[in-house]
Design an enzyme around this catalytic site. Structure first.
Site, PDB file in Angstrom:
ATOM      1  N   ARG A  24      -5.038  16.826   2.868  1.00 18.53           N
ATOM      2  CA  ARG A  24      -6.232  17.643   2.644  1.00 18.53           C
ATOM      3  C   ARG A  24      -6.588  17.716   1.165  1.00 18.53           C
ATOM      4  O   ARG A  24      -7.766  17.696   0.805  1.00 18.53           O
ATOM      5  CB  ARG A  24      -6.022  19.043   3.232  1.00 18.53           C
ATOM      6  CG  ARG A  24      -6.130  19.057   4.746  1.00 18.53           C
ATOM      7  CD  ARG A  24      -5.697  20.372   5.364  1.00 18.53           C
ATOM      8  NE  ARG A  24      -5.898  20.327   6.814  1.00 18.53           N
ATOM      9  CZ  ARG A  24      -5.474  21.261   7.658  1.00 18.53           C
ATOM     10  NH1 ARG A  24      -4.816  22.316   7.193  1.00 18.53           N
ATOM     11  NH2 ARG A  24      -5.704  21.156   8.951  1.00 18.53           N
ATOM     12  N   TYR A  78     -12.098  14.231   9.117  1.00 16.80           N
ATOM     13  CA  TYR A  78     -10.648  14.069   9.293  1.00 16.80           C
ATOM     14  C   TYR A  78      -9.859  15.051   8.435  1.00 16.80           C
ATOM     15  O   TYR A  78     -10.371  15.658   7.514  1.00 16.80           O
ATOM     16  CB  TYR A  78     -10.184  12.637   9.108  1.00 16.80           C
ATOM     17  CG  TYR A  78     -10.493  11.878   7.838  1.00 16.80           C
ATOM     18  CD1 TYR A  78     -10.791  12.477   6.630  1.00 16.80           C
ATOM     19  CD2 TYR A  78     -10.440  10.472   7.861  1.00 16.80           C
ATOM     20  CE1 TYR A  78     -11.031  11.731   5.486  1.00 16.80           C
ATOM     21  CE2 TYR A  78     -10.684   9.718   6.736  1.00 16.80           C
ATOM     22  CZ  TYR A  78     -10.975  10.352   5.544  1.00 16.80           C
ATOM     23  OH  TYR A  78     -11.211   9.596   4.426  1.00 16.80           O
ATOM     24  N   GLU A  79      -8.606  15.212   8.827  1.00 19.83           N
ATOM     25  CA  GLU A  79      -7.708  16.236   8.269  1.00 19.83           C
ATOM     26  C   GLU A  79      -8.235  17.653   8.509  1.00 19.83           C
ATOM     27  O   GLU A  79      -7.941  18.574   7.751  1.00 19.83           O
ATOM     28  CB  GLU A  79      -7.475  16.011   6.758  1.00 19.83           C
ATOM     29  CG  GLU A  79      -7.094  14.607   6.370  1.00 19.83           C
ATOM     30  CD  GLU A  79      -5.919  14.057   7.187  1.00 19.83           C
ATOM     31  OE1 GLU A  79      -5.097  14.854   7.647  1.00 19.83           O
ATOM     32  OE2 GLU A  79      -5.848  12.836   7.367  1.00 19.83           O
ATOM     33  N   GLY A  80      -8.983  17.825   9.573  1.00 20.59           N
ATOM     34  CA  GLY A  80      -9.535  19.136   9.914  1.00 20.59           C
ATOM     35  C   GLY A  80     -10.981  19.240   9.473  1.00 20.59           C
ATOM     36  O   GLY A  80     -11.283  19.125   8.287  1.00 20.59           O
TER      37      GLY A  80
END
Length: 598
Positions: free
Chosen positions: A296, A440-442
């Protein structure tokens, strides 16, 4: 069009002038000998690698794309050779332990070099970026034997690594995953299941790939509390630690994507593959958060990088493209028209890109400095505070910077007009590649819920206060007359931040949906205020340099003017986000669920 040029001057300003990395390194255990001269040499070599090795294969890699045939993945021409040169140069292990073949330098220095590689070729850089997340996870949760087995080959660039979370039926809700792990008599596990969206899940760069896979044991509790994490290599290891027999791991296909064409996004199938437990049984989600938080932070930096790419290309085009005459008179009497850089709306777009790229860089470097302190500071209180600051800032950095990076990339196309919509300029590739960063990655929504629900309200406002006290301390210091209006406005935003938080907390006590309804706008308000903090500091430093006669090329004057632009044109957006965050959940949740609405 122009090829990528590493923004060394601005990186130096942010890291070594504003954030004072030189003094930071002198006080950081293990980094005391890292002189400014040595740092400059490392950055210059990194820029050379980015500009001469990675940038030339960026556009061609996008056009060629990754290919899948009979279970095997082939990456575009030059990508494998570039990774071999990267590994041979020791870049993979720059910030990792010397005992595993790394160079032991601070993570913040790795952050500076990584920006240049990603700016030159984002798709190529995703693979070594993932390896960093795997290394951090193995270091944090692996046994000593596991560290000895798996870390050195990854740190030395002989193997790569992946993160295998997502399944077709369960995206963010990992508690729904179906991949199973069956214990074996020898202490290993049989892993069976399918994962999707696995970046560089298969490729032709190295002779092994180490997958970190989330799965559930037979006796696992329901939901996310029943997840475990496993090390599953593409090839099982022989007694000497080298790759041997193929494991039951295969790439079923790769996705045809909007962007990042040269990066294989794989469907990975595990058919009774041999795996090894990493961390504790049913503790896999905690382990995987180590991986995700590393990624992140890196994804937030991607927002800065996409802004920088757009800025570089737009600046050159705006200086060269002749269109119409300036409203205030001819500026290019030798030409048939004036360059479009003279037009106010083009300057609006360029300055927006510049304010996002350079302000975002200040934000990323601040977080990188906190990473150093969390990992290496001698004082336990300093380590704890840095960890808390990172916990609070990570969702903002990841989501806010990628949202603004996407905006800057879109403005790149707008600056070029119709020429931006075709491939050869490179700005449409930048926009396509930037789009995934908010996902991506949340996603942004997930980061916003994490920020407001867990980090702010969940800590009773303590994490927010830890950062805002730094802002208020800065605002209360004496400032030059020309800077004072900026700090006064910043101080007001900081106070409004606190009152907005309290109001949402009170609303949420009566209706939990208030948190979800407010979270996106709350995060965006937070981001704009944080960037205002760093731009105020940058403006004050720039003014000091100007007044002491150190601005021979106008660099600091441009910094000062960009800070003023940010406060005049971008910071006002924060107030609209504040109004929206306080508007309540009714306008979202009380709309009739009819065919006319949903």
């Amino acid at each position: 069009m122009t090829s990528y040029q590493a923004p060394l001057r601005d990186i130096h300003f942010s890291a070594f002038e504003l954030h004072n990395f030189a003094d930071h390194y002198r006080q950081l255990p293990g980094a005391e000998d890292l002189t400014p001269e040595l740092c400059s040499a490392i950055l210059e070599e990194s820029a050379k690698f980015a500009e001469t090795v990675l940038a030339p294969i960026n556009s061609s890699g996008d056009l060629e794309g990754a290919r899948w045939h009979n279970g095997l993945v082939t990456t575009p021409k030059g990508f494998k050779q570039a990774f071999a040169a990267f590994a041979e140069g020791g870049w993979m292990g720059l910030s990792y332990d010397e005992q595993y073949g790394g160079q032991g330098l601070p993570k913040s220095l790795e952050t500076l070099t990584a920006e240049m590689r990603s700016g030159a070729n984002m798709t190529w850089s995703l693979c070594p970026s993932l390896a960093k997340g795997a290394i951090d996870t193995l270091k944090a949760w692996g046994t000593e034997a596991q560290k000895q087995t798996w870390l050195a080959p990854i740190i030395q660039g002989r193997w790569t690594a992946t993160m295998c979370l997502t399944e077709a039926h369960s995206g963010t809700d990992l508690g729904l995953l179906k991949t199973r792990a069956t214990p074996q008599a020898d202490g290993s596990y049989r892993i069976s299941g399918s994962k999707i969206f696995i970046t560089f899940g298969d490729h032709d760069w190295t002779d092994n790939i180490v997958h970190l896979v989330l799965a559930k044991l037979p006796d696992a509790p329901k939901g996310s509390k029943g997840i475990s994490l496993f090390i599953v290599p593409k090839f099982q290891l022989k007694d000497d630690g080298t790759p041997g027999q193929a494991n039951n791991v295969s790439c079923g296909s790769i996705e045809t994507k909007m962007g990042l064409h040269a990066s294989p996004t794989c469907v990975m199938n595990f058919d009774d593959a041999t795996g090894y437990l990493l961390g504790n049984e049913h503790g896999g989600l905690q382990c995987m958060f180590t991986f995700m938080n590393t990624m992140r932070l890196g994804t937030g930096a991607q927002g800065v990088i996409h802004s920088q790419i757009a800025l570089q290309k737009s600046q050159q085009y705006a200086r060269e493209r002749l269109q119409m005459r300036s409203l205030t008179g001819i500026k290019n009497p030798e030409g048939a028209a004036d360059p479009i850089v003279v037009h106010p709306d083009v300057r609006r777009m360029l300055l927006t890109q510049k304010a996002i790229a350079e302000g975002g860089r200040l934000f990323v470097h601040y977080m990188a400095k906190q990473s150093d302190l969390r990992d290496r500071a001698q004082c336990e209180k300093t380590r704890e505070q840095a960890d808390q600051l990172l916990s609070f800032l990570t969702p903002i950095g990841k989501a806010f910077l990628t949202e603004l990076g996407l905006e800057a990339a879109s403005l790149g196309i707008q600056c070029f007009g119709g020429h931006g919509y075709i491939h050869e300029t490179g700005v449409e590739q930048n926009l396509r590649d930037a789009r995934i960063a908010t996902l991506y990655e949340g996603t942004t929504g997930i980061q916003a819920l994490d920020l407001l629900g867990r980090k702010v309200l969940g800590s009773g406002g303590q994490l927010l206060g830890l950062f805002t006290r730094q802002v208020q301390d800065f605002c209360q210091q004496p400032h030059p007359e020309t800077i004072q209006p900026l700090t006064d406005l910043l101080n007001q935003h900081c106070q409004d931040w606190a009152t907005m938080t309290q109001a949402i907390a009170e609303q949420a006590m009566a209706n939990a949906d208030e948190v979800g309804a407010a979270s996106f706008d709350y995060l965006m308000y937070s981001g704009y205020t944080i960037l205002a903090f760093f731009w105020a500091q940058a403006a004050e430093l720039a003014l000091e340099k100007i007044e002491t006669g150190d601005d021979c090329d106008g660099f600091y004057q441009a910094k000062l003017e960009t800070a003023r632009f940010y406060y005049a044109r971008l910071l006002p957006r924060a107030q609209s986000h504040r109004s929206a965050a306080l508007a309540g959940a009714d306008s979202l949740m009380k709309i009739a669920e009819s065919g006319f609405c949903f």
